[in-house]
Design a protein around this motif. Structure first.
Motif, PDB file in Angstrom:
ATOM      1  N   THR A   1       4.868   0.288   6.929  1.00 59.95           N
ATOM      2  CA  THR A   1       5.818   0.484   8.006  1.00 59.95           C
ATOM      3  C   THR A   1       5.148   1.355   9.069  1.00 59.95           C
ATOM      4  O   THR A   1       4.140   2.018   8.811  1.00 59.95           O
ATOM      5  N   THR A   2       5.726   1.385  10.243  1.00 60.72           N
ATOM      6  CA  THR A   2       5.193   2.240  11.307  1.00 60.72           C
ATOM      7  C   THR A   2       5.228   3.705  10.887  1.00 60.72           C
ATOM      8  O   THR A   2       4.281   4.462  11.123  1.00 60.72           O
ATOM      9  N   ALA A   3       6.305   4.095  10.213  1.00 56.63           N
ATOM     10  CA  ALA A   3       6.448   5.494   9.811  1.00 56.63           C
ATOM     11  C   ALA A   3       5.417   5.899   8.768  1.00 56.63           C
ATOM     12  O   ALA A   3       4.965   7.048   8.741  1.00 56.63           O
TER      13      ALA A   3
ATOM     14  N   THR B   1       7.913   5.774  -0.407  1.00 59.32           N
ATOM     15  CA  THR B   1       6.492   6.019  -0.180  1.00 59.32           C
ATOM     16  C   THR B   1       5.960   6.841  -1.342  1.00 59.32           C
ATOM     17  O   THR B   1       6.503   7.915  -1.650  1.00 59.32           O
ATOM     18  N   GLY B   2       4.916   6.348  -1.996  1.00 57.43           N
ATOM     19  CA  GLY B   2       4.393   7.061  -3.146  1.00 57.43           C
ATOM     20  C   GLY B   2       5.372   7.014  -4.298  1.00 57.43           C
ATOM     21  O   GLY B   2       6.092   6.046  -4.503  1.00 57.43           O
TER      22      GLY B   2
ATOM     23  N   ILE C   1       3.901  12.068  -3.509  1.00 56.51           N
ATOM     24  CA  ILE C   1       5.283  12.141  -3.974  1.00 56.51           C
ATOM     25  C   ILE C   1       6.204  11.959  -2.772  1.00 56.51           C
ATOM     26  O   ILE C   1       6.200  12.763  -1.843  1.00 56.51           O
ATOM     27  N   GLY C   2       6.967  10.890  -2.808  1.00 56.77           N
ATOM     28  CA  GLY C   2       7.854  10.595  -1.690  1.00 56.77           C
ATOM     29  C   GLY C   2       9.140  11.397  -1.729  1.00 56.77           C
ATOM     30  O   GLY C   2       9.591  11.927  -0.707  1.00 56.77           O
TER      31      GLY C   2
ATOM     32  N   ALA D   1       0.807  -1.228   0.000  1.00 55.97           N
ATOM     33  CA  ALA D   1       0.000   0.000   0.000  1.00 55.97           C
ATOM     34  C   ALA D   1       0.832   1.266   0.000  1.00 55.97           C
ATOM     35  O   ALA D   1       0.327   2.339  -0.348  1.00 55.97           O
ATOM     36  N   THR D   2       2.106   1.190   0.367  1.00 56.41           N
ATOM     37  CA  THR D   2       2.912   2.418   0.442  1.00 56.41           C
ATOM     38  C   THR D   2       3.466   2.855  -0.904  1.00 56.41           C
ATOM     39  O   THR D   2       3.967   3.968  -1.028  1.00 56.41           O
ATOM     40  N   GLY D   3       3.378   2.001  -1.920  1.00 59.34           N
ATOM     41  CA  GLY D   3       3.926   2.346  -3.230  1.00 59.34           C
ATOM     42  C   GLY D   3       3.034   3.277  -4.012  1.00 59.34           C
ATOM     43  O   GLY D   3       2.001   3.764  -3.529  1.00 59.34           O
ATOM     44  N   GLY D   4       3.423   3.520  -5.257  1.00 65.25           N
ATOM     45  CA  GLY D   4       2.677   4.459  -6.083  1.00 65.25           C
ATOM     46  C   GLY D   4       1.249   4.036  -6.326  1.00 65.25           C
ATOM     47  O   GLY D   4       0.308   4.827  -6.172  1.00 65.25           O
TER      48      GLY D   4
END
Length: 322
Positions: free
Chosen positions: A191-193, A315-316, A293-294, A167-170
């Motif tokens: 991740t927690t972050a 992330t993103g 945008i990460g 889920a953290t990807g684009g």
């Protein structure tokens, strides 16, 4: 012109920033002065040699599928765009012509460059909405198209529980708001972050990446990152009669998941069956498809962007400004 250049098969650490000839448009094509581009898996996978047998590259190769920029020249017969138009979109390298769809394929010379040439008559290019910055527009094409295709294929019903792997990807950060709008209960790996970001995008709950943390009896699972021949644990989380959708290669086979009571669906829309860039732009302009945008990089750091995409947690989207 300056570009990210691949001179041989190998890892992204071996890419360079170099000078290559400016591509010129032929009939039915347009040249774009690139303002921003974003990184996708194919930018790493193709130059690695993974698809050499059926999609050999010609070197030097310029990677880059997603872009936003300004039309700088049009070829004969182009009527949809004029010099000066602000556009954005997605196009695959010409080496992937056989996979690019039967109708109006979107092909290019590579967007991690100051200039690129694209086919004009394709649903995967569109005028950039004025409310989107070039960075936002460059981050949205592949992720927006894929997120829309996932939603159209899954046919989510209000109240259904959806597990999102990656889920953290684009694609993950693009599809979470669409799932939330469909009133799904979303469980996202994180991740927690990253958990606060995913909750802000629409996740109801976040869990770790370990298979032991997967829930049970979810209605739908979206696999956005694991190889499609490694989905037995994801399939085990789906209730009998549920759906498992995956966007990764190899193209999955039902027998691989050890379940015949779960519908397995491979989602890849190379023809714009579920809409093209115009629809992505409309969703984004309404605020329903935000661009996450990460990190941002200048073109001089374009190789580092590719390395970070391959080696670091992101992330993103990673966006390169040009």
């Amino acid at each position: 012109m300056k570009a990210v250049v691949v001179t041989h098969y190998g890892p992204p650490e071996e890419y360079t920033i170099g000078d290559v000839p400016v591509p010129r448009p032929g009939p039915g094509q347009l040249q774009v002065r690139i303002a921003a581009a974003s990184i996708n898996p194919a930018d790493i996978r193709l130059p690695s040699g993974a698809f050499h047998d059926f999609a050999p590259l010609e070197f030097p190769h310029v990677p880059g599928n997603d872009f936003a920029g300004t039309v700088s020249e049009v070829g004969a017969g182009v009527v949809s765009y004029r010099v000066g138009d602000e556009i954005f979109g997605q196009a695959v390298p010409r080496a992937l012509r056989a996979m690019a769809g039967a109708n109006r394929p979107s092909l290019s010379t590579g967007s991690l460059a100051e200039y690129a040439v694209f086919e004009a008559d394709t649903p995967f290019l569109a005028h950039r909405p004025a409310s989107l910055t070039v960075e936002q527009a460059a981050a949205l094409p592949t992720t927006g198209l894929t997120a829309r295709a996932l939603m159209a294929t899954a046919k989510i019903q209000p109240g259904e529980t959806v597990l999102v792997i990656g889920a953290t990807g684009g694609v993950g950060t693009a599809v979470l708001p669409l799932l939330a709008a469909a009133k799904a209960q979303v469980i996202a790996t994180s991740t927690t972050a990253d958990a606060p970001t995913l909750r802000a995008l629409g996740a109801t709950e976040t869990i770790g990446y370990a298979e032991a943390e997967y829930p049970s009896n979810v209605d739908v699972a979206f696999n956005l990152t694991l190889p499609s021949d490694q989905l037995t644990a994801v399939a085990a989380a789906v209730r009998p009669g549920g759906r498992l959708l995956t966007i990764t290669y190899p193209v999955p086979e039902q027998g691989w998941i050890g379940r015949d009571d779960v519908e397995l669906l491979f989602v890849l829309d190379m023809d714009g069956t579920f809409g093209g860039m115009r629809e992505v732009g409309e969703l984004a302009a309404r605020g329903e498809l935000p661009a996450t945008i990460g990190r941002r990089y200048p073109l001089d750091q374009g190789v580092q962007a590719c390395v970070d995409f391959a080696r670091a947690h992101t992330t993103g989207k990673l966006v390169v400004t040009i």
